[in-house]
Write an enzyme that holds these catalytic residues in place. Structure first.
Site, PDB file in Angstrom:
ATOM      1  N   HIS A 184       0.831  -1.210   0.000  1.00 42.74           N
ATOM      2  CA  HIS A 184       0.000   0.000   0.000  1.00 42.74           C
ATOM      3  C   HIS A 184       0.864   1.258   0.000  1.00 42.74           C
ATOM      4  CE1 HIS A 184       0.916   1.069   4.162  1.00 42.74           C
ATOM      5  NE2 HIS A 184       1.004  -0.229   4.347  1.00 42.74           N
TER       6      HIS A 184
ATOM      7  N   HIS B 205      12.266  -0.866 -12.637  1.00 37.41           N
ATOM      8  CA  HIS B 205      12.022  -2.300 -12.803  1.00 37.41           C
ATOM      9  C   HIS B 205      12.038  -2.950 -11.424  1.00 37.41           C
ATOM     10  CE1 HIS B 205      13.624  -6.472 -14.270  1.00 37.41           C
ATOM     11  NE2 HIS B 205      12.396  -6.533 -13.809  1.00 37.41           N
TER      12      HIS B 205
END
Ligand code: JB3
Length: 202
Positions: free
Chosen positions: A131, A140
């Site tokens: 979250h 990446h």
């Protein structure tokens, strides 16, 4: 209605992206790659030509399926096209997460509530973005990497395979966090970090 997509790059990452496109019910119609012969097949998709030929295919959307973060930034700047966002149906995306254009979310990745993912990122297989994370464009997050709640990652940064980052830490742009590293304090200097706990090695 299904979307038609031109894939830039014809390597291993392109195979993952082509699978995401197909599983999402869309069509990868061709590949542009500077090193592959026209007609070469990658999975079941033909190479149509070099990257510069993109202007001839503007009726389709595009996605950059190349792992080199800096090169994805370079290409995205010079290609004025409509970008496709590739999300594998097995990925778990919160209704309260945001994913920007050109990003790839691979199989079984998790992007949780309040997380924001920038443009042309790779959220690779099984990666966990908890979250309120904020992932900078052209980054990446490698397979099985795990970012705890509230982590921020700068642009063009790579978080290596199986690495983990503790809650609310900030990792600056253009860093590499090595495979299996455990990041327990924020990183504010570009470089390569590895180990448990992660330390700068380059
Ligand atoms: O770690 C994982 C799970 N996947 C990696 C992925 C994210 O990145 C994978 O293992 C590789 O490390 C890499 O996959 P990719 O990008 O498919 O591999 P690579 O063979 O380096 O590049 C694919 C194609 O992109 C090649 O056919 C090249 O022609 C092209 N390419 C890559 N870098 C480039 C450049 N073309 C140009 N013109 N310039 C580049 O810098």
């Amino acid at each position: 209605m299904s979307e038609s997509v031109i894939v830039i790059g014809g390597g291993g990452h392109a195979k993952v992206v082509i699978d995401c496109i197909r599983k999402a019910g869309d069509r990868a119609v061709g590949i542009l790659d500077d090193a592959l012969e026209m007609g070469t097949m990658v999975s079941d998709v033909p190479v149509l030509g070099k990257i510069d030929a993109f202007k001839s295919y503007r009726e389709h959307k595009f996605i950059i399926a190349i792992g080199n973060n800096a090169f994805r930034r370079e290409l995205s700047k010079k290609m004025d096209v409509r970008w496709y966002t590739a999300i594998h149906p097995s990925a778990i995306l919160s209704a309260y997460a945001s994913i920007d254009e050109g990003t790839v979310v691979a199989p079984r990745a998790v992007v949780n509530a309040g997380a924001s993912i920038g443009r042309h990122c790779i959220i690779n297989t099984g990666a966990i973005i908890e979250h309120d994370c904020a992932i900078g464009s052209f980054s990446h997050i490698s397979p099985a990497a795990a970012l705890a709640g509230g982590v921020t990652v700068g642009e063009e940064t790579q978080i290596g395979i199986g690495a983990s980052v503790k809650n609310r830490l900030a990792i600056c742009q253009r860093c590499t966090v090595g495979a299996g590293a455990v990041v327990v304090k924020s990183i504010d200097e570009e470089g390569v970090y590895a180990g448990v706990p992660a330390r700068r090695i380059k």
